[in-house]
Design a protein around this motif. Structure first.
Motif, PDB file in Angstrom:
ATOM      1  N   HIS A  73       0.439  11.627  -1.430  1.00  0.00           N
ATOM      2  CA  HIS A  73      -0.850  12.216  -1.097  1.00  0.00           C
ATOM      3  C   HIS A  73      -1.152  11.917   0.366  1.00  0.00           C
ATOM      4  O   HIS A  73      -0.925  10.808   0.846  1.00  0.00           O
ATOM      5  CB  HIS A  73      -1.948  11.618  -1.979  1.00  0.00           C
ATOM      6  CG  HIS A  73      -3.193  12.451  -2.054  1.00  0.00           C
ATOM      7  ND1 HIS A  73      -4.087  12.546  -1.010  1.00  0.00           N
ATOM      8  CD2 HIS A  73      -3.688  13.248  -3.043  1.00  0.00           C
ATOM      9  CE1 HIS A  73      -5.087  13.343  -1.352  1.00  0.00           C
ATOM     10  NE2 HIS A  73      -4.867  13.784  -2.580  1.00  0.00           N
ATOM     11  N   PRO A  74      -1.662  12.908   1.119  1.00  0.00           N
ATOM     12  CA  PRO A  74      -1.992  12.662   2.530  1.00  0.00           C
ATOM     13  C   PRO A  74      -3.193  11.733   2.669  1.00  0.00           C
ATOM     14  O   PRO A  74      -4.100  11.728   1.837  1.00  0.00           O
ATOM     15  CB  PRO A  74      -2.309  14.054   3.076  1.00  0.00           C
ATOM     16  CG  PRO A  74      -2.723  14.850   1.878  1.00  0.00           C
ATOM     17  CD  PRO A  74      -1.912  14.314   0.734  1.00  0.00           C
ATOM     18  N   LEU A  91      -4.646  -4.129   1.405  1.00  0.00           N
ATOM     19  CA  LEU A  91      -4.483  -2.802   0.819  1.00  0.00           C
ATOM     20  C   LEU A  91      -3.366  -2.832  -0.207  1.00  0.00           C
ATOM     21  O   LEU A  91      -2.345  -3.495  -0.010  1.00  0.00           O
ATOM     22  CB  LEU A  91      -4.150  -1.773   1.910  1.00  0.00           C
ATOM     23  CG  LEU A  91      -5.245  -1.469   2.932  1.00  0.00           C
ATOM     24  CD1 LEU A  91      -4.647  -0.728   4.127  1.00  0.00           C
ATOM     25  CD2 LEU A  91      -6.360  -0.643   2.312  1.00  0.00           C
ATOM     26  N   THR A  92      -3.547  -2.097  -1.286  1.00  0.00           N
ATOM     27  CA  THR A  92      -2.492  -1.993  -2.287  1.00  0.00           C
ATOM     28  C   THR A  92      -2.606  -0.664  -3.011  1.00  0.00           C
ATOM     29  O   THR A  92      -3.698  -0.112  -3.164  1.00  0.00           O
ATOM     30  CB  THR A  92      -2.569  -3.158  -3.294  1.00  0.00           C
ATOM     31  OG1 THR A  92      -1.457  -3.105  -4.176  1.00  0.00           O
ATOM     32  CG2 THR A  92      -3.861  -3.109  -4.101  1.00  0.00           C
ATOM     33  N   THR A  93      -1.470  -0.145  -3.425  1.00  0.00           N
ATOM     34  CA  THR A  93      -1.427   1.101  -4.192  1.00  0.00           C
ATOM     35  C   THR A  93      -0.720   0.839  -5.507  1.00  0.00           C
ATOM     36  O   THR A  93       0.309   0.162  -5.553  1.00  0.00           O
ATOM     37  CB  THR A  93      -0.678   2.203  -3.415  1.00  0.00           C
ATOM     38  OG1 THR A  93      -1.401   2.506  -2.218  1.00  0.00           O
ATOM     39  CG2 THR A  93      -0.545   3.469  -4.248  1.00  0.00           C
ATOM     40  N   ALA A  98       0.812  -1.222   0.000  1.00  0.00           N
ATOM     41  CA  ALA A  98       0.000   0.000   0.000  1.00  0.00           C
ATOM     42  C   ALA A  98       0.843   1.269   0.000  1.00  0.00           C
ATOM     43  O   ALA A  98       0.310   2.362  -0.232  1.00  0.00           O
ATOM     44  CB  ALA A  98      -0.937   0.006   1.202  1.00  0.00           C
ATOM     45  N   HIS A  99       2.158   1.153   0.298  1.00  0.00           N
ATOM     46  CA  HIS A  99       3.069   2.306   0.267  1.00  0.00           C
ATOM     47  C   HIS A  99       2.607   3.439   1.187  1.00  0.00           C
ATOM     48  O   HIS A  99       2.663   4.613   0.832  1.00  0.00           O
ATOM     49  CB  HIS A  99       3.226   2.828  -1.168  1.00  0.00           C
ATOM     50  CG  HIS A  99       3.809   1.826  -2.106  1.00  0.00           C
ATOM     51  ND1 HIS A  99       5.168   1.658  -2.277  1.00  0.00           N
ATOM     52  CD2 HIS A  99       3.216   0.914  -2.918  1.00  0.00           C
ATOM     53  CE1 HIS A  99       5.385   0.698  -3.162  1.00  0.00           C
ATOM     54  NE2 HIS A  99       4.211   0.227  -3.568  1.00  0.00           N
ATOM     55  N   ILE A 100       2.152   3.072   2.390  1.00  0.00           N
ATOM     56  CA  ILE A 100       1.713   4.069   3.361  1.00  0.00           C
ATOM     57  C   ILE A 100       2.815   4.257   4.392  1.00  0.00           C
ATOM     58  O   ILE A 100       3.267   3.300   5.027  1.00  0.00           O
ATOM     59  CB  ILE A 100       0.411   3.639   4.057  1.00  0.00           C
ATOM     60  CG1 ILE A 100      -0.694   3.400   3.027  1.00  0.00           C
ATOM     61  CG2 ILE A 100      -0.038   4.687   5.068  1.00  0.00           C
ATOM     62  CD1 ILE A 100      -1.962   2.810   3.619  1.00  0.00           C
ATOM     63  N   GLY A 101       3.273   5.500   4.571  1.00  0.00           N
ATOM     64  CA  GLY A 101       4.329   5.811   5.530  1.00  0.00           C
ATOM     65  C   GLY A 101       4.036   7.081   6.293  1.00  0.00           C
ATOM     66  O   GLY A 101       2.954   7.660   6.183  1.00  0.00           O
ATOM     67  N   ALA A 102       5.031   7.531   7.067  1.00  0.00           N
ATOM     68  CA  ALA A 102       4.901   8.735   7.895  1.00  0.00           C
ATOM     69  C   ALA A 102       3.626   8.674   8.718  1.00  0.00           C
ATOM     70  O   ALA A 102       2.849   9.639   8.792  1.00  0.00           O
ATOM     71  CB  ALA A 102       4.929   9.990   7.023  1.00  0.00           C
ATOM     72  N   VAL A 126       0.642   8.493   1.522  1.00  0.00           N
ATOM     73  CA  VAL A 126       0.743   7.426   0.532  1.00  0.00           C
ATOM     74  C   VAL A 126       1.667   7.928  -0.576  1.00  0.00           C
ATOM     75  O   VAL A 126       1.402   8.984  -1.178  1.00  0.00           O
ATOM     76  CB  VAL A 126      -0.631   7.050  -0.050  1.00  0.00           C
ATOM     77  CG1 VAL A 126      -0.493   5.857  -0.993  1.00  0.00           C
ATOM     78  CG2 VAL A 126      -1.617   6.744   1.059  1.00  0.00           C
ATOM     79  N   SER A 127       2.733   7.192  -0.853  1.00  0.00           N
ATOM     80  CA  SER A 127       3.715   7.607  -1.860  1.00  0.00           C
ATOM     81  C   SER A 127       3.921   6.491  -2.874  1.00  0.00           C
ATOM     82  O   SER A 127       4.154   5.330  -2.499  1.00  0.00           O
ATOM     83  CB  SER A 127       5.060   7.937  -1.193  1.00  0.00           C
ATOM     84  OG  SER A 127       4.902   8.985  -0.250  1.00  0.00           O
ATOM     85  N   TYR A 128       3.839   6.862  -4.164  1.00  0.00           N
ATOM     86  CA  TYR A 128       3.997   5.860  -5.208  1.00  0.00           C
ATOM     87  C   TYR A 128       4.489   6.526  -6.488  1.00  0.00           C
ATOM     88  O   TYR A 128       3.904   7.519  -6.943  1.00  0.00           O
ATOM     89  CB  TYR A 128       2.663   5.153  -5.479  1.00  0.00           C
ATOM     90  CG  TYR A 128       2.749   4.036  -6.492  1.00  0.00           C
ATOM     91  CD1 TYR A 128       3.132   2.762  -6.110  1.00  0.00           C
ATOM     92  CD2 TYR A 128       2.464   4.274  -7.835  1.00  0.00           C
ATOM     93  CE1 TYR A 128       3.208   1.728  -7.039  1.00  0.00           C
ATOM     94  CE2 TYR A 128       2.539   3.246  -8.772  1.00  0.00           C
ATOM     95  CZ  TYR A 128       2.921   1.979  -8.374  1.00  0.00           C
ATOM     96  OH  TYR A 128       3.012   0.968  -9.283  1.00  0.00           O
TER      97      TYR A 128
END
Length: 543
Positions: A125-126, A163-165, A93-97, A118-120
């Motif tokens: 994007h927040p 979840l996936t991005t 899902a590339h969710i961080g911070a 979310v960064s990809y």
């Protein structure tokens, strides 16, 4: 020796502390100091107290924020499942911070807010949302642990979801109604799952271009099918393609408003002359699309098919005999009528249909074959063959050839008979026109789908059903609900008892001119109590 033993014990406990993710300090102290008087570790029981709730959630949140899925999962009561989803959170899902802010605990339940990024592929994007968790006592460890549910990670996640991005599996669509009006999940919340499914099936046929999204990917079903991804966040917009539907924006708005008045309710409206679906609406806590996929006993609304069976097999006619005794016994099972219904030994089928007399229909169980109802449902009404191609997943009804008491129960919509509001709206449409038109929500020509087919009803049978349904709407059990509706109208009420539930399900189906609608309200009581007002509202305003 005694000091040596204590050193070994302390070393072992330290290992447990380091590897056991927070094993209670009270157990450590008890084991070393012998506070329980017998040398064994004290075991806490009962619900976790406030300090334990705070400690468990604090440790869980801290590990989650760091992206340490294994450690965060170790603070739950199902660590393997938790680790898999938490790893996907920061991985696929590339969710961080991640920053988590707990709210005030209410006993063992803690609400919290998540803010993340979310960064990809160079785009960020927040992401922000609210969720909650509950702390429980571990069954074997007796530790305070987060009660693992996928909804802890995101409130829209269910068992089997992840979840996936990445690039969208299908381009976005701009679904439009029969008059070209745009249909959105914001304006018509009930359409959310349907729009997702339409996008999954037809997005690549509409000329759109995929974007980049964070989505919920659902578990593969036992039959190999998969529910369409549920988008949560768009990082890069694609280009939507326009998708025509048979829906009516005005009818959908009416249906959405109607179900809001009754919890656990669902309704479908169709056009009898074509089978086109005009509206689909649900008001359910679980978000399930019971309008299209529900499988519930339809109660006395099933008497439309049962009456057609009796007529088509020559057992009686609308004006023929169908006595209504106070009770009826079939293979040692006793059936009764609704409370207050007066018996009538001289009743016709039309009388018993309009008054919804159960015993009148049960009495015919001796005469009909075990598979008569099944054959009528399949061959005349197009039900139970699992071959509807409406454009999204649907349940096509179930009327099995049941022996024993279920032969009688099936005639009054109980036993093993199962229907959805879509099924009963279609049944009503077939009774109204005499022709079966498989319901559709997108035009068949869009992808060359072959619709299900059925013989439909003879003009004589259809005419008798219309007359009985009209009588029910004008002077029978549906009269109060249908009052004030002009035009060509007909209706049938129903209530269905479900094992283990205190109240019956409320069912109602009816038509007005070229609109047919059916509704079901779980635990709603009699047909006129909840489902009836929903259908009447749709028929009154969706012409």
């Amino acid at each position: 020796m005694r000091n040596g033993v204590k050193a070994v014990v302390m070393a072992g406990v330290c290992v447990t502390l380091l590897g056991g993710a927070g094993y209670g300090l009270y157990n450590f102290a008890s084991a070393v100091n012998g506070d329980d008087g017998g040398g064994a570790a004290a075991v806490r029981t009962g619900p976790p107290d406030g300090s334990e709730v705070k400690g468990a959630t604090g440790a869980f949140f801290a590990a989650w924020e760091k992206g340490d899925a294994a450690t965060a999962a170790s603070y739950t009561n199902y660590p393997e499942a938790a680790q898999e989803l938490l790893a996907a959170y920061g991985g696929a899902a590339h969710i961080g911070a991640v920053r988590i802010t707990p709210g005030r605990a209410a006993g063992d339940t803690v609400p919290f807010t998540v803010k993340a990024t979310v960064s990809y592929a160079g785009t960020s994007h927040p992401l922000a949302y609210r969720s909650s968790l509950t702390v429980v006592r571990g069954r074997t460890s007796h530790r305070a642990l987060v009660d693992w549910q996928p909804s802890v990670v995101h409130p829209r996640l269910r068992t089997g979801d992840t979840l996936t991005t990445g690039e969208s599996a299908a381009p976005e669509i701009e679904a439009v109604d029969r008059d070209g009006k745009v249909l959105t999940r914001v304006k018509y919340p009930s359409l959310g799952p349907i729009l997702d499914e339409l996008r999954s099936r037809y997005g690549d046929r509409t000329g759109g271009r995929p974007g980049v999204e964070l989505v919920i990917r659902h578990q593969v079903a036992a039959d190999g099918g998969r529910t369409a991804d549920t988008p949560l966040l768009t990082l890069a917009k694609g280009r939507p393609g326009k998708l025509p539907t048979t829906l009516s924006a005005s009818a959908q708005a009416v249906a959405e408003a109607a179900v809001l008045k009754y919890p656990e309710s669902s309704v479908v409206a169709v056009r009898p002359s074509t089978g086109e679906i005009l509206a689909v609406a649900n008001n359910r806590r679980d978000g399930f699309d019971a309008a299209l996929l529900g499988e519930r006993a339809p109660g006395s609304t099933m008497k439309i098919i049962s009456a057609a069976t009796l007529i088509d097999t020559g057992r009686t006619t609308a004006d023929g005999p169908a006595p209504c005794p106070p009770s009826a016994v079939w293979q040692s099972q006793t059936f009764h009528n609704l409370k207050g219904l007066q018996p009538d030994e001289h009743a016709t089928l039309s009388d018993s249909f309009a008054r919804s007399c159960n015993t009148a229909f049960v009495k015919f169980a001796d005469e009909v074959k075990v598979d008569s109802l099944t054959a009528e449902a399949q061959e005349r009404f197009g039900l139970g063959r699992n071959n509807w191609q409406i454009g999204v997943p649907s349940f096509d009804g179930r009327v099995p050839a049941s022996g024993g008491p279920d032969t009688a129960a099936g005639l009054i919509g109980q036993g093993q008979v199962q229907m959805s509001p879509l099924n009963m709206a279609s049944v009503t449409a077939t009774a109204k026109t005499g022709s079966f038109h498989q319901p559709v929500i997108v035009p068949l020509k869009l992808d060359g789908r072959e619709p299900a087919r059925a013989r439909g009803l003879s003009s004589g049978t259809s005419g008798q059903l219309r007359a009985m349904m009209n009588r029910t709407a004008r002077s029978g059990t549906a009269a109060g609900v249908m009052a004030g509706l002009g035009g060509d109208v007909g209706a049938k009420t129903g209530s269905a008892e479900v094992d283990g539930e205190a109240r019956s399900d409320s069912w109602f189906t009816g038509y007005r001119d070229d609109v047919a609608a059916a509704a079901m309200v779980q635990d709603g009581g009699h047909g006129i109590d909840a489902a009836g007002p929903i259908v009447a509202s749709v028929l009154r305003n969706a012409g």
